[in-house]
Design a protein around this motif. Structure first.
Motif, PDB file in Angstrom:
ATOM      1  N   ASN A 199       0.599   4.287   0.163  1.00 59.64           N
ATOM      2  CA  ASN A 199       1.778   4.539   0.983  1.00 59.64           C
ATOM      3  C   ASN A 199       2.860   5.034   0.043  1.00 59.64           C
ATOM      4  O   ASN A 199       2.991   4.540  -1.086  1.00 59.64           O
ATOM      5  CB  ASN A 199       2.257   3.274   1.692  1.00 59.64           C
ATOM      6  CG  ASN A 199       1.343   2.847   2.815  1.00 59.64           C
ATOM      7  OD1 ASN A 199       0.366   3.518   3.130  1.00 59.64           O
ATOM      8  ND2 ASN A 199       1.643   1.719   3.416  1.00 59.64           N
ATOM      9  N   TYR A 248       4.381  14.860  -3.467  1.00 61.75           N
ATOM     10  CA  TYR A 248       3.784  14.843  -2.130  1.00 61.75           C
ATOM     11  C   TYR A 248       3.978  16.206  -1.480  1.00 61.75           C
ATOM     12  O   TYR A 248       5.085  16.747  -1.479  1.00 61.75           O
ATOM     13  CB  TYR A 248       4.432  13.758  -1.260  1.00 61.75           C
ATOM     14  CG  TYR A 248       3.856  13.725   0.128  1.00 61.75           C
ATOM     15  CD1 TYR A 248       2.568  13.242   0.340  1.00 61.75           C
ATOM     16  CD2 TYR A 248       4.568  14.217   1.202  1.00 61.75           C
ATOM     17  CE1 TYR A 248       2.012  13.252   1.609  1.00 61.75           C
ATOM     18  CE2 TYR A 248       4.019  14.221   2.472  1.00 61.75           C
ATOM     19  CZ  TYR A 248       2.747  13.740   2.665  1.00 61.75           C
ATOM     20  OH  TYR A 248       2.183  13.753   3.922  1.00 61.75           O
ATOM     21  N   LYS A 263      -1.139  15.357   1.244  1.00 59.27           N
ATOM     22  CA  LYS A 263      -1.731  14.612   0.123  1.00 59.27           C
ATOM     23  C   LYS A 263      -0.755  14.572  -1.046  1.00 59.27           C
ATOM     24  O   LYS A 263       0.182  15.344  -1.114  1.00 59.27           O
ATOM     25  CB  LYS A 263      -3.047  15.246  -0.298  1.00 59.27           C
ATOM     26  CG  LYS A 263      -4.095  15.205   0.814  1.00 59.27           C
ATOM     27  CD  LYS A 263      -5.433  15.656   0.324  1.00 59.27           C
ATOM     28  CE  LYS A 263      -6.438  15.625   1.450  1.00 59.27           C
ATOM     29  NZ  LYS A 263      -7.151  14.374   1.529  1.00 59.27           N
ATOM     30  N   SER A 287      -0.953   5.782   4.055  1.00 53.22           N
ATOM     31  CA  SER A 287      -2.397   5.993   3.890  1.00 53.22           C
ATOM     32  C   SER A 287      -2.733   7.422   3.475  1.00 53.22           C
ATOM     33  O   SER A 287      -3.553   8.087   4.100  1.00 53.22           O
ATOM     34  CB  SER A 287      -3.133   5.614   5.182  1.00 53.22           C
ATOM     35  OG  SER A 287      -2.890   4.260   5.506  1.00 53.22           O
ATOM     36  N   ARG A 288      -2.113   7.878   2.410  1.00 56.35           N
ATOM     37  CA  ARG A 288      -2.326   9.246   1.929  1.00 56.35           C
ATOM     38  C   ARG A 288      -3.221   9.231   0.699  1.00 56.35           C
ATOM     39  O   ARG A 288      -3.094   8.394  -0.174  1.00 56.35           O
ATOM     40  CB  ARG A 288      -0.993   9.916   1.588  1.00 56.35           C
ATOM     41  CG  ARG A 288       0.013   9.912   2.734  1.00 56.35           C
ATOM     42  CD  ARG A 288      -0.559  10.554   4.007  1.00 56.35           C
ATOM     43  NE  ARG A 288       0.275  10.307   5.149  1.00 56.35           N
ATOM     44  CZ  ARG A 288       0.990  11.226   5.763  1.00 56.35           C
ATOM     45  NH1 ARG A 288       0.939  12.483   5.358  1.00 56.35           N
ATOM     46  NH2 ARG A 288       1.727  10.893   6.800  1.00 56.35           N
ATOM     47  N   SER A 289      -4.108  10.190   0.640  1.00 55.61           N
ATOM     48  CA  SER A 289      -5.035  10.282  -0.483  1.00 55.61           C
ATOM     49  C   SER A 289      -4.595  11.379  -1.446  1.00 55.61           C
ATOM     50  O   SER A 289      -3.747  12.210  -1.127  1.00 55.61           O
ATOM     51  CB  SER A 289      -6.459  10.541   0.020  1.00 55.61           C
ATOM     52  OG  SER A 289      -6.500  11.726   0.787  1.00 55.61           O
ATOM     53  N   GLU A 290      -5.193  11.370  -2.615  1.00 55.02           N
ATOM     54  CA  GLU A 290      -4.872  12.340  -3.650  1.00 55.02           C
ATOM     55  C   GLU A 290      -5.520  13.675  -3.339  1.00 55.02           C
ATOM     56  O   GLU A 290      -6.651  13.741  -2.854  1.00 55.02           O
ATOM     57  CB  GLU A 290      -5.352  11.822  -5.009  1.00 55.02           C
ATOM     58  CG  GLU A 290      -4.955  12.686  -6.171  1.00 55.02           C
ATOM     59  CD  GLU A 290      -5.363  12.100  -7.512  1.00 55.02           C
ATOM     60  OE1 GLU A 290      -5.016  12.714  -8.533  1.00 55.02           O
ATOM     61  OE2 GLU A 290      -6.021  11.042  -7.550  1.00 55.02           O
ATOM     62  N   GLY A 320      -8.492   3.788  -2.068  1.00 49.76           N
ATOM     63  CA  GLY A 320      -8.645   5.205  -1.735  1.00 49.76           C
ATOM     64  C   GLY A 320      -7.405   5.881  -1.186  1.00 49.76           C
ATOM     65  O   GLY A 320      -7.439   7.074  -0.902  1.00 49.76           O
ATOM     66  N   SER A 321      -6.307   5.162  -0.992  1.00 42.62           N
ATOM     67  CA  SER A 321      -5.089   5.786  -0.488  1.00 42.62           C
ATOM     68  C   SER A 321      -3.867   4.985  -0.919  1.00 42.62           C
ATOM     69  O   SER A 321      -3.990   3.886  -1.456  1.00 42.62           O
ATOM     70  CB  SER A 321      -5.128   5.917   1.034  1.00 42.62           C
ATOM     71  OG  SER A 321      -5.067   4.649   1.646  1.00 42.62           O
ATOM     72  N   TRP A 354      -3.736   1.100  -1.578  1.00 36.54           N
ATOM     73  CA  TRP A 354      -4.910   0.674  -0.813  1.00 36.54           C
ATOM     74  C   TRP A 354      -6.146   1.203  -1.536  1.00 36.54           C
ATOM     75  O   TRP A 354      -6.046   1.981  -2.468  1.00 36.54           O
ATOM     76  CB  TRP A 354      -4.867   1.261   0.605  1.00 36.54           C
ATOM     77  CG  TRP A 354      -3.628   0.940   1.371  1.00 36.54           C
ATOM     78  CD1 TRP A 354      -2.562   1.774   1.595  1.00 36.54           C
ATOM     79  CD2 TRP A 354      -3.304  -0.288   2.011  1.00 36.54           C
ATOM     80  NE1 TRP A 354      -1.608   1.138   2.332  1.00 36.54           N
ATOM     81  CE2 TRP A 354      -2.035  -0.132   2.608  1.00 36.54           C
ATOM     82  CE3 TRP A 354      -3.952  -1.512   2.141  1.00 36.54           C
ATOM     83  CZ2 TRP A 354      -1.413  -1.149   3.321  1.00 36.54           C
ATOM     84  CZ3 TRP A 354      -3.331  -2.517   2.865  1.00 36.54           C
ATOM     85  CH2 TRP A 354      -2.081  -2.335   3.445  1.00 36.54           C
TER      86      TRP A 354
END
Length: 101
Positions: free
Chosen positions: A69, A13, A93, A84-87, A66-67, A64
């Motif tokens: 935790n 991260y 990210k 709610s973090r995306s790649e 597309g995202s 989730w």
């Protein structure tokens, strides 16, 4: 085809500027309040300062569409809950660790 994130996977991260402000504030508050020196079971947030762009190991704790935790393992005695973090490679990210051959 990209690998989808799954529960319990280790990822990297990259801290955002807002993450760094929040983490550093709670660590500073532990010192200014004296919580770091309590011997009554109080757990204070202690560790080295965090800066935007620093990379930390993290564990996927919820997936989730597309995202994810993450529980981000900081350089100290605490963790950071990144929700709610995306790649991606940008700050805020997560990314898969590089393969080591």
């Amino acid at each position: 085809m990209p690998q989808p994130p799954t529960l319990g996977r280790n990822v990297h991260y990259r801290a955002s500027a807002d993450d760094a402000v929040r983490i550093n504030k709670r660590r500073k508050d532990a010192y200014t309040s004296g919580a770091y020196a309590q011997e009554d079971g109080t757990i204070a947030h202690l560790g080295n300062d965090v800066a935007e762009g620093q990379i930390f190991p993290a564990i996927v704790v919820r997936v989730w569409t597309g995202s994810v935790n993450l529980q981000v393992l900081l350089d100290g005695n605490d963790v950071f809950w990144a929700t709610s973090r995306s790649e991606g490679e940008e700050p805020g990210k997560w990314a898969w660790p590089e393969r080591v051959s």
